[in-house]
Design an enzyme around this catalytic site. Structure first.
Site, mmCIF file in Angstrom:
data_model
loop_
_atom_site.group_PDB
_atom_site.id
_atom_site.type_symbol
_atom_site.label_atom_id
_atom_site.label_comp_id
_atom_site.label_asym_id
_atom_site.label_seq_id
_atom_site.Cartn_x
_atom_site.Cartn_y
_atom_site.Cartn_z
ATOM 1 N N LYS A 255 2.571 -2.023 -1.126
ATOM 2 C CA LYS A 255 1.775 -2.910 -1.982
ATOM 3 C C LYS A 255 2.484 -4.258 -2.158
ATOM 4 C CE LYS A 255 -1.000 -2.299 -6.186
ATOM 5 N NZ LYS A 255 -2.261 -2.825 -5.680
ATOM 6 N N ARG B 40 5.878 4.549 -5.408
ATOM 7 C CA ARG B 40 5.260 3.618 -4.449
ATOM 8 C C ARG B 40 5.962 2.257 -4.493
ATOM 9 N NH1 ARG B 40 -1.095 3.064 -4.683
ATOM 10 N NH2 ARG B 40 -0.593 1.783 -6.482
ATOM 11 N N GLU C 79 -10.127 -0.160 4.529
ATOM 12 C CA GLU C 79 -10.210 -0.217 3.066
ATOM 13 C C GLU C 79 -11.356 -1.098 2.604
ATOM 14 O OE1 GLU C 79 -6.880 0.370 0.540
ATOM 15 O OE2 GLU C 79 -5.656 -0.702 1.983
HETATM 16 N N1 PLP Z 1 -5.979 -0.173 -1.773
HETATM 17 C C1 PLP Z 1 -5.459 -1.358 -2.104
HETATM 18 C C2 PLP Z 1 -5.305 -2.385 -1.041
HETATM 19 C C3 PLP Z 1 -5.075 -1.616 -3.432
HETATM 20 O O1 PLP Z 1 -4.593 -2.807 -3.791
HETATM 21 C C4 PLP Z 1 -5.229 -0.607 -4.403
HETATM 22 C C5 PLP Z 1 -4.801 -0.820 -5.767
HETATM 23 O O2 PLP Z 1 -3.715 -0.515 -6.138
HETATM 24 C C6 PLP Z 1 -5.762 0.629 -3.998
HETATM 25 C C7 PLP Z 1 -6.136 0.811 -2.691
HETATM 26 C C8 PLP Z 1 -5.917 1.744 -4.974
HETATM 27 O O3 PLP Z 1 -4.688 2.346 -5.261
HETATM 28 P P1 PLP Z 1 -4.441 3.082 -6.613
HETATM 29 O O4 PLP Z 1 -5.471 4.138 -6.724
HETATM 30 O O5 PLP Z 1 -3.079 3.652 -6.487
HETATM 31 O O6 PLP Z 1 -4.552 2.069 -7.689
HETATM 32 C C1 COI Z 2 -5.306 -1.844 -8.692
HETATM 33 O O1 COI Z 2 -6.259 -1.127 -8.433
HETATM 34 O O2 COI Z 2 -4.507 -1.599 -9.582
HETATM 35 C C2 COI Z 2 -5.050 -3.091 -7.985
HETATM 36 O O3 COI Z 2 -3.925 -3.432 -7.859
HETATM 37 C C3 COI Z 2 -6.174 -3.846 -7.516
HETATM 38 C C4 COI Z 2 -6.005 -5.322 -7.570
HETATM 39 C C5 COI Z 2 -6.406 -6.016 -8.787
HETATM 40 C C6 COI Z 2 -4.986 -5.921 -6.727
#
Ligand code: PLP
Ligand code: COI
Length: 339
Positions: free
Chosen positions: A183, A80, A219
């Site tokens: 991200k 990612r 989201e």
């Molecule tokens: N959506 C957003 C905007 C996020 O910042 C995050 C965190 O990383 C997620 C979803 C969840 O992603 P992940 O499960 O890969 O941490």
């Molecule tokens: C995560 O879930 O790892 C995130 O990045 C969330 C956040 C603190 C930006």
């Protein structure tokens, strides 16, 4: 030794011993270096500062009952970050360099890895940014990749108890053809108005709707949305949602548990019909949603009638954490033991 109250850790920054830094210069990446400083010496014209050429990841290391240190699907985070880098014309971090830096950051701060059974974990924050100087709007020629860690507790103060969410309509986190699916820091800057608005109304996070029609659920702040009804796990497909590794894993676990999985646009008009709703992500794990407050029409949606997470959310939460902490067999090959 540090004197940390592991069971009561907030989700926040805490100084640890060392962090890791790698530099891309003259067409190649340097080997990871350790630093004890919490500061970076950054060029005043770095593109990361001026033009938001920046992306990050969020991961956790978990200490098992057996003492082993586990990472969850780190290769997905590496991929990612590469996708984020490509999306805003940054130099990509190769997966082998990514994991080397992550492992080093965890090992050098191992005394900050929370003990098993405390509900805490070691949050890992890889960050990539344009560190070369430019004044015109163009990609930098030099990049910096750092990894720091911090012991953390639950993202929502409620832990695995129902949280309150506010639907916000007067700001957008990401545009349909923008950067929502990668991200990059700009998305989080754009989300701050909604975050503060949600907090002002006593809610933990905003719910974002799609920017074009304000009709479909995107989201929940920094976490994905899911809803469960009629034995089906439903989660939005949208070009402006960050593809969550937690959500992707929950979809697999939901199927394992006998649920059908449906990834499709989710109309906010459908909210009423869900039996359970939640937010999911590395930081949030699963946060069951107890109340959704629509700020524009003062409408309230209530879930969790017994004041606690629903049965499916609880099963999914236990299964996911069980795998991450090594209490459940890793049947999908998601775990890497690093010490
Ligand atoms: N959506 C957003 C905007 C996020 O910042 C995050 C965190 O990383 C997620 C979803 C969840 O992603 P992940 O499960 O890969 O941490
Ligand atoms: C995560 O879930 O790892 C995130 O990045 C969330 C956040 C603190 C930006």
């Amino acid at each position: 030794m540090n004197n940390i109250d592991w069971g009561n850790l907030p989700f926040g920054y805490q100084k640890t011993l060392k962090n890791v830094r790698c530099y891309f210069k003259n067409g190649e990446w340097s080997q990871p270096e350790l630093s004890e400083s919490e500061h970076l010496n950054v060029h005043i014209a770095a593109t990361g500062l001026h033009y938001g050429q920046q992306a990050f990841e969020g991961m956790k290391a978990y200490r098992g009952k057996d003492g082993d240190v586990r990472l969850f699907r780190w290769d997905e985070n590496a991929k990612r970050l590469q996708k984020s880098a490509k999306g805003i014309y940054m130099q990509e971090v190769p997966s082998d360099l990514f994991i080397e830096a992550v492992k080093l950051a965890v090992k050098e701060n191992i005394e900050f890895l929370p003990p098993y059974g405390t509900g805490a974990s070691l949050y890992i924050r890889p960050l990539l940014f344009g560190s070369g100087a430019e004044v015109g709007v163009k990609p930098a020629k030099e990049y910096t990749f750092i990894v720091f860690v911090s012991p953390v507790g639950p993202y929502f103060k409620e832990g695995f108890n129902p949280v309150k969410i506010a639907v916000v309509r007067d700001s957008d986190r990401a545009a349909p053809l923008g950067t929502g699916a990668i991200k990059v820091g700009g998305n989080y800057a754009a989300s701050l108005r909604g975050v503060m608005q949600a907090h002002d109304h006593g809610c933990g996070s905003p719910m974002y709707l799609d920017a074009k029609e304000k009709r479909y659920i995107d989201e929940i702040g920094a976490a994905n949305f899911f809803g469960i009804k009629n034995n089906t796990y439903i989660t939005p497909s949208s070009s402006s949602v960050l593809p969550s590794i937690t959500n992707k894993s929950l979809q697999v676990l939901a199927k394992d548990l006998g649920l059908t999985v449906d990834v499709r646009p989710v109309d906010i008009a459908e909210l009423d019909s869900f039996e359970e709703v939640g937010a999911c992500g590395t930081a949030a794990i699963i946060a069951p949603i107890g109340e959704i407050l629509d700020l524009d029409n003062d409408r309230k949606y209530n879930f969790c009638p017994e004041g606690k997470a629903g049965a499916w959310s609880t099963k999914l939460y236990n299964k996911l954490l069980g795998i991450q902490y090594g209490d459940e067999p890793d049947t999908h090959g998601w775990i890497t033991v690093i010490g």
